[in-house]
Motif scaffolding. Structure first.
Motif, PDB file in Angstrom:
ATOM      1  N   THR A  37       1.325  -1.733  -0.306  1.00  0.00           N
ATOM      2  CA  THR A  37      -0.035   0.113   0.131  1.00  0.00           C
ATOM      3  C   THR A  37       1.128   0.754  -0.024  1.00  0.00           C
ATOM      4  OG1 THR A  37      -2.192  -1.129   1.236  1.00  0.00           O
ATOM      5  CG2 THR A  37      -1.878   1.494   1.334  1.00  0.00           C
ATOM      6  N   ASP A 312      -5.466  -0.955  -4.857  1.00  0.00           N
ATOM      7  CA  ASP A 312      -5.376  -1.275  -3.941  1.00  0.00           C
ATOM      8  C   ASP A 312      -6.015  -2.554  -3.164  1.00  0.00           C
ATOM      9  OD1 ASP A 312      -3.490  -1.799  -1.476  1.00  0.00           O
ATOM     10  OD2 ASP A 312      -4.067  -0.529  -0.552  1.00  0.00           O
ATOM     11  N   ASP A 313      -5.905  -3.801  -3.092  1.00  0.00           N
ATOM     12  CA  ASP A 313      -6.640  -5.188  -2.408  1.00  0.00           C
ATOM     13  C   ASP A 313      -7.998  -5.316  -2.699  1.00  0.00           C
ATOM     14  OD1 ASP A 313      -4.298  -6.194  -0.751  1.00  0.00           O
ATOM     15  OD2 ASP A 313      -4.637  -4.806   1.549  1.00  0.00           O
TER      16      ASP A 313
HETATM   17 MG   LIG Z   1      -2.241  -3.061   2.372  1.00  0.00          MG
END
Ligand SMILES: [Mg+2]
Ligand SMILES: Nc1ncnc2c1ncn2[C@@H]1O[C@H](COP(=O)(O)OP(=O)(O)O)[C@@H](O)[C@H]1O
Length: 366
Positions: A37, A312-313
């Motif tokens: 991240t 992100d994810d």
């Molecule tokens: Mg992360």
């Protein structure tokens, strides 16, 4: 638009991460807390000039450093240039394009970010939805951003008067702040309506594609001021002013401004029902994805450029149909960075570069 090179220095746990990303798809894998991240945040920081997850931008500076620096080589309309952003311990940010110092607002680039936190757009408080309007959808409307800034400044002064210094002699001063609030607040409202007019039909289109027409999305603006029937700037102003007159005693008692664009909200209905209250997690995620896809379309339509997409994810949490749909968009030429802790990620994605991040170090796997 495309990033040709990324060089991250002293940014969170990335001491020196330098790579040439794939022109389309970049998969960044790694275990938890390794710096995936952080890398997404560094790219966003370089392109927009701020961190989307730090309370104060200074937080991004590596604990053992007194600065952080992110440099990219960007290709836009077949012109390549180098963009660097540096932040010091005292919070001072500087941005350079081809080594010439620039104002941040002059170098901002199109980027669409989608993180698990974005579900707050549906589930969270109205602040998240106003932020979507002000920071994401309104990002490129410079006039709008200035207007929101000025409105917030007047709001701050008006609240200060109401809270700390108001007495019987202050009513003229309060009138003056009220007039400014009404004038700027009406501008904010009018521009928000323009932004929504651009984004809502596209979001609805994406939503019906994703739900194969089985669900119908509606998005409404909920104003804290009764503006029903106001057709123009003049009528809006007069409704706002009247509404403030009505709540004046209440505001003096409470010590703050109780109505205005800073208290407004958006409501999302799916098949007529508020998705915040009645929607499943999947339905809520679909609404968020529709909004993000609408941002992409908006940027493409307005600037003729594909934004950089940062996921992100979230990609592997989508069902296969939605993954396919996003890939389809990406394949049209949108450079994308996907983070995941799913190490088999690249097996389902064809043309991509796959990296692993371990303790703030990035290496190419394939
Ligand atoms: Mg992360
Ligand atoms: N300013 C900082 N300086 C150094 N390390 C930091 C800083 N801020 C966060 N970190 C570290 O970054 C790590 C989290 O990285 P992150 O990118 O969020 O992980 P993930 O790979 O799970 O996405 C944590 O271990 C945290 O200690």
């Amino acid at each position: 638009m495309q990033l040709l090179e990324i060089d991250v220095n002293m940014f969170r746990n990335h001491i020196n991460t330098k790579f040439k990303p794939h022109s389309l798809l970049n998969i960044i894998t790694g275990k938890n807390a390794q710096g995936k991240t952080n890398l997404i945040e560094a790219i966003f920081f370089n392109l927009t000039g701020y961190s989307y997850r730090a309370n104060s931008d200074k937080e991004v500076i590596n604990w053992n450093s007194d600065y952080a620096k992110v440099t990219t080589v960007i290709s836009k309309n077949n012109i390549d240039y180098k963009q660097s952003i540096v932040i010091n311990k005292d919070g001072k940010k500087s941005i350079f394009v081809n080594n010439v110092k620039k104002k941040i607002r002059d170098v901002r680039s199109c980027v669409v970010l989608f993180t698990p936190n974005d579900l707050e757009l549906i589930k969270g408080s109205s602040t998240a939805r106003r932020n979507f309007l002000d920071k994401e959808a309104g990002f490129f409307f410079d006039k709008y951003q200035d207007c929101v800034c000025q409105y917030n400044r007047v709001l701050y002064h008006r609240n200060h008067l109401l809270k700390n210094t108001y007495d019987k002699k202050s009513h003229l001063e309060l009138d003056a702040w009220t007039n400014q609030l009404v004038s700027l607040g009406t501008d904010v409202l009018l521009q928000r309506f323009e932004i929504l007019k651009a984004i809502i039909p596209i979001a609805i289109k994406w939503h019906s594609i994703m739900t194969k027409d089985s669900e119908k999305l509606e998005i409404h603006y909920l104003s804290s001021v009764e503006i029903e029937g106001a057709l123009n700037e003049f009528e809006l102003k007069s409704k706002f002013l009247n509404a403030l007159k009505h709540v004046r005693e209440k505001e003096i008692k409470k010590g703050y401004t109780v109505i205005g664009p800073h208290r407004d909200d958006l409501i999302f209905l799916v098949n007529g029902k508020d998705v915040k209250i009645f929607g499943s997690q999947g339905q809520q995620r679909t609404v968020v994805l529709s909004l993000k896809l609408a941002l992409i379309s908006l940027y493409k339509n307005n600037y003729g450029l594909s934004p950089i997409l940062l996921l992100d994810d979230v990609f592997f949490e989508l069902d296969e149909d939605r993954q396919e749909m996003l890939l389809c968009q990406i394949e049209k030429g949108m450079q994308t960075f996907i983070t995941t802790n799913n190490f088999k990620a690249s097996s389902i994605l064809k043309d991509c570069s796959e990296y692993i991040v371990e303790n703030g170090r990035l290496s190419l796997i394939s």
